[in-house]
Write a protein that holds these residues in place. Structure first.
Motif, PDB file in Angstrom:
ATOM      1  N   VAL A  95       0.853  -1.188   0.000  1.00 47.23           N
ATOM      2  CA  VAL A  95       0.000   0.000   0.000  1.00 47.23           C
ATOM      3  C   VAL A  95       0.886   1.234   0.000  1.00 47.23           C
ATOM      4  O   VAL A  95       1.916   1.273   0.678  1.00 47.23           O
ATOM      5  N   GLU A  96       0.466   2.229  -0.772  1.00 47.72           N
ATOM      6  CA  GLU A  96       1.219   3.486  -0.819  1.00 47.72           C
ATOM      7  C   GLU A  96       0.300   4.624  -0.405  1.00 47.72           C
ATOM      8  O   GLU A  96      -0.886   4.629  -0.740  1.00 47.72           O
ATOM      9  N   GLY A  97       0.852   5.584   0.308  1.00 46.61           N
ATOM     10  CA  GLY A  97       0.063   6.748   0.700  1.00 46.61           C
ATOM     11  C   GLY A  97       0.558   7.358   1.997  1.00 46.61           C
ATOM     12  O   GLY A  97       1.557   6.917   2.562  1.00 46.61           O
ATOM     13  N   VAL A  98      -0.155   8.400   2.419  1.00 40.91           N
ATOM     14  CA  VAL A  98       0.149   9.018   3.714  1.00 40.91           C
ATOM     15  C   VAL A  98      -1.168   9.145   4.480  1.00 40.91           C
ATOM     16  O   VAL A  98      -2.246   9.146   3.870  1.00 40.91           O
TER      17      VAL A  98
ATOM     18  N   CYS B 127      -2.715   0.021   8.478  1.00 33.25           N
ATOM     19  CA  CYS B 127      -2.523   0.301   9.909  1.00 33.25           C
ATOM     20  C   CYS B 127      -1.196   1.025  10.118  1.00 33.25           C
ATOM     21  O   CYS B 127      -1.130   2.022  10.820  1.00 33.25           O
ATOM     22  N   HIS B 128      -0.151   0.527   9.485  1.00 37.54           N
ATOM     23  CA  HIS B 128       1.148   1.162   9.696  1.00 37.54           C
ATOM     24  C   HIS B 128       1.173   2.590   9.169  1.00 37.54           C
ATOM     25  O   HIS B 128       1.680   3.495   9.840  1.00 37.54           O
ATOM     26  N   ILE B 129       0.649   2.798   7.993  1.00 36.99           N
ATOM     27  CA  ILE B 129       0.661   4.146   7.400  1.00 36.99           C
ATOM     28  C   ILE B 129      -0.113   5.123   8.292  1.00 36.99           C
ATOM     29  O   ILE B 129       0.318   6.246   8.519  1.00 36.99           O
ATOM     30  N   TRP B 130      -1.225   4.669   8.835  1.00 42.54           N
ATOM     31  CA  TRP B 130      -2.037   5.540   9.678  1.00 42.54           C
ATOM     32  C   TRP B 130      -1.453   5.758  11.061  1.00 42.54           C
ATOM     33  O   TRP B 130      -1.634   6.818  11.652  1.00 42.54           O
ATOM     34  N   ARG B 131      -0.782   4.731  11.584  1.00 46.99           N
ATOM     35  CA  ARG B 131      -0.203   4.886  12.933  1.00 46.99           C
ATOM     36  C   ARG B 131       1.145   5.564  12.896  1.00 46.99           C
ATOM     37  O   ARG B 131       1.596   6.101  13.909  1.00 46.99           O
ATOM     38  N   ALA B 132       1.825   5.520  11.749  1.00 46.42           N
ATOM     39  CA  ALA B 132       3.195   6.041  11.658  1.00 46.42           C
ATOM     40  C   ALA B 132       3.334   7.481  12.160  1.00 46.42           C
ATOM     41  O   ALA B 132       4.250   7.763  12.931  1.00 46.42           O
TER      42      ALA B 132
END
Lengths: 185, 185
Positions: free
Chosen positions: B18-21, B151-156
């Protein structure tokens, strides 16, 4: 037969190489511990274990790698580290096409001391005697790795006989099945 | 930020990129499953997992690998396989110098559905919606791998803020300690 025994662990991974056949005196070719820093992340620690195991495989060229079979009955954190380190050891062996044998701690203890519930000191003493060493290998993880290798060499003939018997049985069943199918119904 | 999510398992290892911020629509770049035969020995199965993960890393070049954190509260046999497969995923990432992030199943569920106790169907439905897919990715392991990456992108961002706060605090303590040591006693 030359066996690399691996007592898996992230902080201390015991490694020991034993050569010989069942019924003859065994020879220790090398023993040691692959260590990784307890405060490092798991990923880099696994890379450290991989590098260490690869060095031992390169140096001693064993025919087989015997790894302690991990159970999850112990402390959760320890078990995870042990399972991860053993996965890396199995991966390194299998990548080279080497067979991997798993033995439980009690199988190993029973093989070298006669009792599946022997303590570390007893295992260390028997490893010292069986390999005709001047002192027990330290730390205990190193002695355990040697015990694993010894256990495998001694159990291998029995395991081979068992595998042969199973294969023989399967073959006979297949022949019987084939014969019964060949008959007109 | 491009993240490879890995839902570890020996029989089915889910992988998704998944790619994004955080705060913007996310894009799925790829999803799949690395499979190994259940009747094969563990060593060769781990080699299969390694080969599969390497292919995904080569193809998608993620900046980070998010792996499900394994607990040993479940079935013993399953946990061992999961721990072994996750060790291989972590090893592959760390060998390339990629950071590895671990998230628990409940963190992942809570991140994508709002509830740490959501079921597979709910997670699949939310992954489908968040990545604007036409249908839920199958099998569930593939959807779970995407959920891990999301989950990782959102929690990062939160994790980065936390790490910055901890680092800031340590720095201030070091300065204070240094200042107090500098004073005559």
């Amino acid at each position: 037969m030359r066996v690399l025994g691996v007592d898996p662990g992230l902080t201390r991974c015991g490694v020991g190489v034993v050569e010989g056949v069942a019924g003859r005196p065994l020879t220790m070719l090398g023993v040691g511990v692959v260590r990784t820093p307890a405060d490092a992340d798991t990923g880099p620690r696994l890379v450290g274990i991989e590098r260490g195991i690869e060095e031992w495989l390169d140096r001693y060229e064993p025919e087989l790698v015997a790894v302690e079979r991990v159970f999850s009955q112990h402390n959760v954190r320890t078990v995870m580290g042990t399972a991860q380190a053993s996965a890396v050891a199995m991966l390194c062996a299998a990548r080279r096409g080497l067979p991997v044998a798993l033995h439980t701690p009690s199988e190993v203890k029973a093989a070298v001391t006669g009792s599946g519930r022997a303590d570390k000191a007893q295992v260390g003493a028997m490893v010292t005697r069986l390999l005709r060493l001047s002192a027990p290998p330290k730390p205990a993880d190193a002695a355990d790795a040697l015990a694993l290798a010894i256990c495998h060499i001694w159990r291998a003939p029995a395991q081979n006989r068992l595998q042969q018997a199973v294969a023989q049985n399967r073959l006979q069943q297949a022949i019987a099945l084939h014969a019964s199918k060949g008959r007109p119904s």
